[in-house]
Write an enzyme that holds these catalytic residues in place. Structure first.
Site, PDB file in Angstrom:
ATOM      1  N   TYR A  58       0.846  -1.408  -0.043  1.00 33.35           N
ATOM      2  CA  TYR A  58      -0.041   0.174   0.013  1.00 33.35           C
ATOM      3  C   TYR A  58       0.964   1.197  -0.024  1.00 33.35           C
ATOM      4  O   TYR A  58       1.777   1.304   0.871  1.00 33.35           O
ATOM      5  CB  TYR A  58      -1.020   0.114   1.102  1.00 33.35           C
ATOM      6  CG  TYR A  58      -2.180  -0.845   1.039  1.00 33.35           C
ATOM      7  CD1 TYR A  58      -2.493  -1.784   0.118  1.00 33.35           C
ATOM      8  CD2 TYR A  58      -2.942  -1.207   2.250  1.00 33.35           C
ATOM      9  CE1 TYR A  58      -3.476  -2.656  -0.120  1.00 33.35           C
ATOM     10  CE2 TYR A  58      -4.031  -2.111   2.184  1.00 33.35           C
ATOM     11  CZ  TYR A  58      -4.266  -3.058   1.023  1.00 33.35           C
ATOM     12  OH  TYR A  58      -5.109  -3.764   1.002  1.00 33.35           O
ATOM     13  N   SER A 211     -13.991  -3.481  -0.623  1.00 30.31           N
ATOM     14  CA  SER A 211     -14.659  -2.679  -1.700  1.00 30.31           C
ATOM     15  C   SER A 211     -16.127  -2.715  -1.426  1.00 30.31           C
ATOM     16  O   SER A 211     -16.959  -3.200  -2.310  1.00 30.31           O
ATOM     17  CB  SER A 211     -14.667  -3.176  -3.158  1.00 30.31           C
ATOM     18  OG  SER A 211     -13.149  -2.834  -3.412  1.00 30.31           O
ATOM     19  N   PRO A 212     -16.613  -2.456  -0.087  1.00 24.85           N
ATOM     20  CA  PRO A 212     -18.019  -2.373   0.197  1.00 24.85           C
ATOM     21  C   PRO A 212     -18.971  -1.604  -0.851  1.00 24.85           C
ATOM     22  O   PRO A 212     -20.306  -1.537  -0.622  1.00 24.85           O
ATOM     23  CB  PRO A 212     -18.266  -2.048   1.633  1.00 24.85           C
ATOM     24  CG  PRO A 212     -17.071  -1.138   1.627  1.00 24.85           C
ATOM     25  CD  PRO A 212     -15.992  -1.729   1.096  1.00 24.85           C
ATOM     26  N   LEU A 213     -18.346  -0.546  -1.458  1.00 22.66           N
ATOM     27  CA  LEU A 213     -19.086   0.345  -2.389  1.00 22.66           C
ATOM     28  C   LEU A 213     -19.081   0.004  -3.672  1.00 22.66           C
ATOM     29  O   LEU A 213     -19.180   0.754  -4.514  1.00 22.66           O
ATOM     30  CB  LEU A 213     -18.839   1.860  -1.946  1.00 22.66           C
ATOM     31  CG  LEU A 213     -19.038   2.499  -0.690  1.00 22.66           C
ATOM     32  CD1 LEU A 213     -18.726   3.839  -0.320  1.00 22.66           C
ATOM     33  CD2 LEU A 213     -20.839   2.202  -0.172  1.00 22.66           C
ATOM     34  N   GLY A 216     -16.865   2.890  -5.568  1.00 24.84           N
ATOM     35  CA  GLY A 216     -17.663   3.777  -5.905  1.00 24.84           C
ATOM     36  C   GLY A 216     -18.881   3.662  -6.683  1.00 24.84           C
ATOM     37  O   GLY A 216     -19.795   4.550  -6.610  1.00 24.84           O
ATOM     38  N   LEU A 217     -19.175   2.406  -7.419  1.00 24.00           N
ATOM     39  CA  LEU A 217     -20.291   2.490  -8.049  1.00 24.00           C
ATOM     40  C   LEU A 217     -21.648   2.775  -7.355  1.00 24.00           C
ATOM     41  O   LEU A 217     -22.593   3.218  -7.799  1.00 24.00           O
ATOM     42  CB  LEU A 217     -20.226   0.912  -8.830  1.00 24.00           C
ATOM     43  CG  LEU A 217     -21.497   0.504  -9.545  1.00 24.00           C
ATOM     44  CD1 LEU A 217     -21.467   1.383 -10.957  1.00 24.00           C
ATOM     45  CD2 LEU A 217     -21.483  -0.826  -9.788  1.00 24.00           C
ATOM     46  N   LEU A 218     -21.538   1.955  -6.039  1.00 21.78           N
ATOM     47  CA  LEU A 218     -22.813   2.255  -5.457  1.00 21.78           C
ATOM     48  C   LEU A 218     -23.348   3.400  -4.600  1.00 21.78           C
ATOM     49  O   LEU A 218     -24.301   3.675  -4.386  1.00 21.78           O
ATOM     50  CB  LEU A 218     -22.815   1.202  -4.323  1.00 21.78           C
ATOM     51  CG  LEU A 218     -22.873  -0.441  -4.643  1.00 21.78           C
ATOM     52  CD1 LEU A 218     -22.371  -1.213  -3.303  1.00 21.78           C
ATOM     53  CD2 LEU A 218     -24.219  -0.870  -5.276  1.00 21.78           C
ATOM     54  N   GLY A 220     -23.263   5.898  -6.752  1.00 21.28           N
ATOM     55  CA  GLY A 220     -24.006   6.718  -8.263  1.00 21.28           C
ATOM     56  C   GLY A 220     -23.424   7.641  -8.630  1.00 21.28           C
ATOM     57  O   GLY A 220     -23.417   8.261  -9.824  1.00 21.28           O
ATOM     58  N   LYS A 221     -22.007   8.057  -8.174  1.00 14.79           N
ATOM     59  CA  LYS A 221     -20.942   9.191  -8.717  1.00 14.79           C
ATOM     60  C   LYS A 221     -20.705   8.825 -10.329  1.00 14.79           C
ATOM     61  O   LYS A 221     -20.739   9.908 -10.949  1.00 14.79           O
ATOM     62  CB  LYS A 221     -20.012   9.448  -7.794  1.00 14.79           C
ATOM     63  CG  LYS A 221     -19.184   8.324  -7.720  1.00 14.79           C
ATOM     64  CD  LYS A 221     -17.817   8.615  -6.825  1.00 14.79           C
ATOM     65  CE  LYS A 221     -16.635   7.624  -6.919  1.00 14.79           C
ATOM     66  NZ  LYS A 221     -15.573   8.090  -6.085  1.00 14.79           N
TER      67      LYS A 221
END
Length: 353
Positions: A58, A211-213, A216-218, A220-221
Site C-alpha cells: 500500500y 470494496s463495500p461500495l 464507488g459504483l454504489l 451513483g457518482k
C-alpha cells in the site's frame, strides 16, 4: 460500533468495521497525506474502531510508515493486520515477491520495522501467486505464530476450496489454523455467497469484506462523473456493465431519495444488516480517503433499513449461484416434496428469514 470475535474458533476481538489503509500515503495516483490520514485514523478510533488492515504494497510502504506513528500511543489497543505477496518499493522482483517461505519471512521483518512493532495480530497472504504450494504458506504462518511474530494467519483472495484445505489440514496436524479469509463483497458483487461465505460459516472462520461500495459504483457518482478510482486507479472497481448492476444502483439511489440518506450510507447499512445474518463473523473493511468519506461509513452505524428496503436491495442484487447450488435446491425440494418451504434444519433458526 459493535464487536465480535474473528470467527468462533478464536477469541480475537475486533470491531465490526476494519479500517483499510490503502489510501494512507501519496505515492499512488490517489491517497491522503500523513496529516489527513491521522485525522481519519483518530476519528475511526474515537468511533470505537479497533481493527486496522494494511499491506506492505500500500502506497509503496507509506501506509505502514504512517501507521507506526498512529499506533505508537497504544499499540495493544488495536488489532493490526498486514499482508505480503506483492512486495513494496525496492522489494519487488522474482526473489522478493510471492508466497514462498523466504518471501513471507523477509516481508514480515520489513513490515514489523515499518510499523514499529514486534508483532502482528493477523498476517495475510494477499493473493495466490500460482506457484507456492498451499502447505508452504500455512506451515510458514504456523512457524511465525509459534515464534511470536504473528498471532494468527489469514488468506486473502484465495478460492474457497483453498481456504478450506488450509484450515482442515492445519487443524488435522495440530497446527495454528488460518482464522479468516478476505474477499470483495458488496451489493454490486455478491459472488462470495456461492462458496466463500458458506465455507467460512461451516468452518467457523471470519470473513473480511473489501470494496463495500464497489469502488464507488454504489454511490451513483459514476453516472455523472468518472472522477475517483475510475480515473485514478482503474482497478478494484465494479462497473455498471450489466442490467443487474444498473438495477442495483437504481434501487440504492431510490432508497437514498426516499430516506434522504446518502447512497453510500444505504449501501453500507444493507451490508451491515446482511453481515448480522451470517453464522460467522463478517467484518467490513472501509477504506476512506477523506474525513467526509469516513463519515458516510460511520453514519451507517445508526441506520436501520426497513424490512421492505432491505428486501428490495436484496432482490435486486441477488447472485446467480449456478451449479451445483441450483441443482441442490431442486433436489431439496424434490426430496422434501410439499414440506420444502416449511422444513427447517436445527441450525437454521440462527439465521433471520
Amino acid at each position: 460500533m459493535r464487536y465480535t470475535t474473528l470467527g468462533t474458533e478464536t477469541g480475537l476481538r475486533v470491531s465490526e468495521f476494519a479500517l483499510g489503509t490503502s489510501n494512507f500515503g501519496t505515492k499512488w495516483a490517489t491517497g491522503a497525506d500523513q496529516a489527513a490520514s491521522k485525522q481519519i485514523f483518530d476519528s475511526f478510533a474515537e468511533a470505537g474502531g479497533t481493527f486496522v488492515d494494511t499491506a506492505d504494497t500500500y502506497q509503496q510502504g507509506d501506509s505502514e510508515h504512517y501507521l507506526a506513528d498512529f499506533l505508537a500511543v497504544d499499540r495493544d489497543h488495536f488489532v493490526v493486520a498486514s499482508k505480503f505477496t506483492f512486495g513494496t518499493a525496492g522489494q519487488t522482483g522474482i526473489s522478493k515477491t510471492g508466497n514462498s517461505r523466504k518471501t513471507i519471512v523477509r516481508s514480515l521483518e520489513a513490515t514489523l520495522t515499518r510499523l514499529g512493532t514486534d508483532y502482528l495480530d493477523l498476517y495475510w497472504a494477499h493473493s495466490p501467486d500460482g506457484v507456492t504450494p498451499l502447505a508452504e504458506i500455512t506451515d510458514t504462518l504456523d512457524d511465525l505464530v509459534r515464534g511470536g511474530k504473528i498471532l494468527h494467519g489469514g488468506l486473502s483472495n484465495f478460492a474457497a476450496w483453498q481456504v478450506a484445505q488450509a484450515v482442515a489440514s492445519a487443524r488435522a496436524g495440530g497446527r495454528n489454523p488460518v482464522i479468516a479469509t478476505q474477499f470483495e463483497y458488496s451489493l454490486a458483487a455478491r459472488d462470495g455467497e456461492r462458496d466463500l461465505i458458506p465455507m467460512a460459516e461451516s468452518l467457523s472462520i471470519g470473513g473480511l469484506l473489501y470494496s463495500p461500495l464497489g469502488g464507488g459504483l454504489l454511490t451513483g457518482k459514476y453516472r455523472t462523473s468518472a472522477e475517483g478510482r475510475l480515473t485514478t486507479l482503474n482497478s478494484i472497481i465494479q462497473r455498471e456493465d450489466t442490467a443487474q448492476k444498473t438495477a442495483v444502483v437504481d434501487a440504492v439511489l431510490a432508497i437514498s431519495a426516499e430516506t434522504s440518506m446518502p447512497a453510500a450510507v444505504v449501501a453500507i447499512a444493507w451490508l451491515r444488516a446482511r453481515n448480522a445474518r451470517s453464522r460467522t463473523a463478517l467484518v467490513t473493511i472501509i477504506g476512506p480517503r477523506t474525513l467526509d468519506q469516513l463519515g458516510s461509513y460511520l453514519a451507517a452505524l445508526d441506520v436501520e433499513l426497513s424490512a421492505e428496503q432491505y428486501d428490495r436491495l436484496d432482490a435486486a442484487s441477488a447472485p446467480v449461484l449456478g451449479i451445483p447450488h441450483d441443482s441442490a435446491t431442486a433436489s431439496r425440494n424434490r426430496v422434501l416434496g410439499g414440506t420444502a418451504d416449511s422444513f427447517v434444519r436445527p441450525d437454521e433458526h440462527l439465521v433471520a428469514p
